[in-house]
Write an enzyme that holds these catalytic residues in place. Structure first.
Site, mmCIF file in Angstrom:
data_model
loop_
_atom_site.group_PDB
_atom_site.id
_atom_site.type_symbol
_atom_site.label_atom_id
_atom_site.label_comp_id
_atom_site.label_asym_id
_atom_site.label_seq_id
_atom_site.Cartn_x
_atom_site.Cartn_y
_atom_site.Cartn_z
ATOM 1 C CG HIS A 22 -1.864 -1.083 1.167
ATOM 2 N ND1 HIS A 22 -3.541 -0.902 1.417
ATOM 3 C CD2 HIS A 22 -1.602 -2.385 1.360
ATOM 4 C CE1 HIS A 22 -3.809 -2.311 1.472
ATOM 5 N NE2 HIS A 22 -2.659 -2.982 1.186
ATOM 6 C CG ASP A 129 -5.154 1.707 2.580
ATOM 7 O OD1 ASP A 129 -3.978 1.613 1.791
ATOM 8 O OD2 ASP A 129 -5.854 0.688 2.566
ATOM 9 C CD GLN A 356 8.663 -7.285 -8.153
ATOM 10 O OE1 GLN A 356 9.057 -8.165 -6.939
ATOM 11 N NE2 GLN A 356 7.341 -7.170 -8.234
ATOM 12 C CG HIS A 371 2.032 -12.762 -4.395
ATOM 13 N ND1 HIS A 371 2.845 -11.848 -5.292
ATOM 14 C CD2 HIS A 371 1.521 -12.132 -3.622
ATOM 15 C CE1 HIS A 371 3.089 -10.576 -4.792
ATOM 16 N NE2 HIS A 371 2.008 -10.623 -3.564
ATOM 17 C CG ASN A 375 1.706 -2.526 -5.743
ATOM 18 O OD1 ASN A 375 1.482 -1.331 -5.914
ATOM 19 N ND2 ASN A 375 1.402 -2.904 -4.319
ATOM 20 C CB SER A 376 3.974 -8.326 -8.227
ATOM 21 O OG SER A 376 4.576 -8.024 -7.065
ATOM 22 C CB ALA A 394 -5.363 -10.455 -0.581
HETATM 23 N N1 UDP Z 1 9.041 -5.467 -3.768
HETATM 24 C C1 UDP Z 1 10.262 -5.362 -4.202
HETATM 25 N N2 UDP Z 1 11.184 -6.114 -3.689
HETATM 26 C C2 UDP Z 1 10.949 -7.391 -3.020
HETATM 27 C C3 UDP Z 1 9.697 -7.508 -2.623
HETATM 28 C C4 UDP Z 1 8.673 -6.815 -2.974
HETATM 29 O O1 UDP Z 1 10.503 -4.189 -4.951
HETATM 30 O O2 UDP Z 1 11.890 -7.935 -2.792
HETATM 31 C C5 UDP Z 1 7.937 -4.553 -3.960
HETATM 32 C C6 UDP Z 1 7.298 -4.914 -5.419
HETATM 33 O O3 UDP Z 1 7.842 -4.517 -6.569
HETATM 34 C C7 UDP Z 1 5.910 -4.372 -5.271
HETATM 35 C C8 UDP Z 1 5.554 -4.548 -3.766
HETATM 36 O O4 UDP Z 1 6.815 -4.787 -3.085
HETATM 37 O O5 UDP Z 1 5.737 -3.073 -5.664
HETATM 38 C C9 UDP Z 1 4.772 -5.604 -3.337
HETATM 39 O O6 UDP Z 1 3.340 -5.489 -3.478
HETATM 40 P P1 UDP Z 1 2.413 -6.552 -4.107
HETATM 41 O O7 UDP Z 1 1.092 -5.994 -4.324
HETATM 42 O O8 UDP Z 1 3.181 -7.054 -5.482
HETATM 43 O O9 UDP Z 1 2.437 -7.701 -3.142
HETATM 44 P P2 UDP Z 1 2.132 -7.688 -1.604
HETATM 45 O O10 UDP Z 1 3.442 -7.668 -1.062
HETATM 46 O O11 UDP Z 1 1.327 -6.639 -1.163
HETATM 47 O O12 UDP Z 1 1.432 -9.016 -1.390
#
Ligand code: UDP
Length: 491
Positions: A22, A129, A356, A371, A375-376, A394
């Site tokens: 978030h 949020d 990432q 997953h 964001n990913s 989720a």
């Molecule tokens: N992320 C990153 N490096 C890592 C793990 C996560 O940059 O080693 C970032 C990823 O690029 C994304 C966020 O953390 O922007 C994770 O958000 P996402 O919605 O994908 O998954 P969540 O962690 O909320 O399940």
């Protein structure tokens, strides 16, 4: 309300939930608005401020060279003392139901500093949020329009609305494999019962979702990290059928000036330099990137099968081992995989925080096992990289549907169990994982069609945020509307 000079810049307060998924997009979103001359403040707690500090610093550095841009502020407030150890104030740090309850109690207590900020600073609007459902009433008391942000796709928002409205799970057969149709959506969306949240088993979560949804509907509108060209039908449904207001301003990652350290509170993993150099030696599109966000936890049998799958896929890989990194390798790493890693040419493991977006945009990367956190997912879309989808909980099962069935830029591993990191699930075999990777990264017509679609979507994403693109225009539309509102309130 105090009269504001119309020459003063618009002031938006961003108030993200305390979890990287978030916070990170909110920091990027603030950068987007600040670049358009909006004064942006992000209200958060110390550990969470640390996670976005570098993104904000870099956006502020870049703002010096842009005429209209303003610097972003972070307003730091302590996380309330609710009996959690110091520093435990973010989703990934919670490892028991007890901690989770204390954490949510602490989150509710954040209403006080939020109220105080609104009273003392009188921003023109807040982007708060969705999980802070009390923020709707608090903002209304101060006469400040509250925009909602959840960090989900529009598609998943419409699925959740259908779930809350019709509760189709309750009416479905008890069989976990039963197909459950989500009614009232523009597309046919069907999931296995085992892939869905069970309202009866988690009545408190369900009641929370209902409250959150009601507060969202009372709010001014919603800002999405998405773009029109990606989810046109869901946008139409959300605005026309459900009567909600939406601004799509993403992919916000494309505004980030901080690809190398984005989101890394304590700095990126020491492995990352080596990873870049390793990727530089690999042919274009030959590497699969494997990462499951910040909240997923893999048990040893799952790690073992994933390792076997990567080995069997025959592809090069970069694997970010996050949740489960505390598990001894001897508990899960197959001997054959350990030998493969010792050779060093096929795979690279990152323990800790990976850059990432740097990895996804590297030419060597040709697939992403994800997953389906939003964001990913959107980062893969932005980079034009096709996905192997492995949702866990989720909104991730909905995002998988969008990626695989609607956008057709991914292939699923066949994840069947909705389970949080505190629950267990069935193990997916290495053979199945290898096959899904092959279907996305192979040299056949099927894989090539997916790869081309992913590239085309990446181009659309970049066009959306460029000047004159749909997301660029939505930012302008919202800023103009809030400015006009200020004039009308002042009259
Ligand atoms: N992320 C990153 N490096 C890592 C793990 C996560 O940059 O080693 C970032 C990823 O690029 C994304 C966020 O953390 O922007 C994770 O958000 P996402 O919605 O994908 O998954 P969540 O962690 O909320 O399940």
């Amino acid at each position: 309300m105090a009269i504001k000079d119309e020459q003063q810049p618009l002031h938006i307060l961003f108030f993200p939930f305390l979890a990287p998924g978030h916070l990170i997009p909110i920091a990027d979103m603030a950068a987007l608005f600040a670049a358009r001359g909006v004064k942006c403040t992000i209200l958060t707690t110390p550990v969470n401020a640390q996670a976005i500090r570098s993104a904000v610093d870099r956006a502020n550095d870049a703002s010096h060279s842009t005429e209209d841009a303003l610097a972003i502020d972070i307003a730091v407030v302590p996380f309330p003392d609710v009996g959690l150890p110091p520093g435990v104030e973010s989703g990934p740090a919670l490892n028991s139901m007890d901690d989770r309850e204390k954490f949510f109690h602490g989150v509710r207590l954040l209403r006080e500093p939020f109220d105080r900020f609104l009273a003392e600073n009188r921003p023109d609007a807040v982007v708060s949020d969705s999980f802070f459902e009390w923020a709707a009433a608090a903002a209304a008391e101060h006469g400040v329009p509250r925009m909602v942000f959840l960090g989900s796709s529009l598609f998943s928002r419409t699925c959740i609305d259908s779930m809350l409205r019709y509760n189709p799970v309750e009416a479905a057969p008890e069989d976990p494999d039963a197909l459950v149709l989500l009614p009232g959506l523009p597309h046919r969306v069907e999931l296995r019962r085992s892939q869905m949240k069970e309202p009866k088993k988690q009545p408190e979560d369900w009641a929370f979702l209902q409250r959150v949804n009601a507060a969202d509907q009372r709010s001014y509108g919603e800002v999405f990290n998405s773009f029109h060209e990606l989810e046109r039908d869901s946008l139409e449904h959300y605005t026309t059928t459900l009567g909600r207001r939406a601004w799509l301003v993403g992919p916000v990652v494309l505004a980030s000036k901080d690809a190398a350290t984005r989101g890394a509170g304590n700095g990126p993993s020491p492995d990352t330099d080596g990873c870049q150099q390793w990727l530089d030696t690999k042919p274009e599109g030959s590497v699969v990137y494997v990462s499951f966000g910040t909240l997923s936890h893999f048990l040893p049998p799952e790690l073992r099968e994933l390792a076997r799958g990567l080995d069997m896929s025959g592809k090069n890989f970069v694997w970010v081992i996050g949740g489960g990194a505390d598990t001894e390798e001897s508990e899960w790493m197959p001997d054959r995989f350990a030998e493969l890693m010792a050779r060093g040419d096929r795979g690279f493991i990152i323990r800790g925080w990976a850059p990432q977006m740097l990895i996804l945009t590297h030419p060597a990367v040709g697939g992403f096992v994800t997953h389906c956190g939003w964001n990913s997912t959107l980062e893969a879309v932005s980079a034009g990289v096709p996905m192997v989808t492995w949702p866990r909980c989720a909104d991730q099962f909905y995002n998988e549907k969008l990626v695989v069935e609607l956008l057709k830029v991914g292939v699923g591993v066949g994840s069947m169990d909705y389970a949080s990191k505190l629950e267990t699930r069935r193990v997916i075999g290495g053979e199945v994982i290898a096959e899904a990777i092959g279907r996305v990264m192979g040299d056949n017509e099927y894989a090539e069609a997916i790869q081309e679609k992913a590239k085309a979507l990446g181009e659309k994403a970049r066009r959306a945020v460029a000047k004159g693109g749909s997301s660029y225009d939505d930012v302008g539309r919202l800023v103009d509307e809030l400015m006009a509102r200020r004039s009308s309130v002042n009259v």
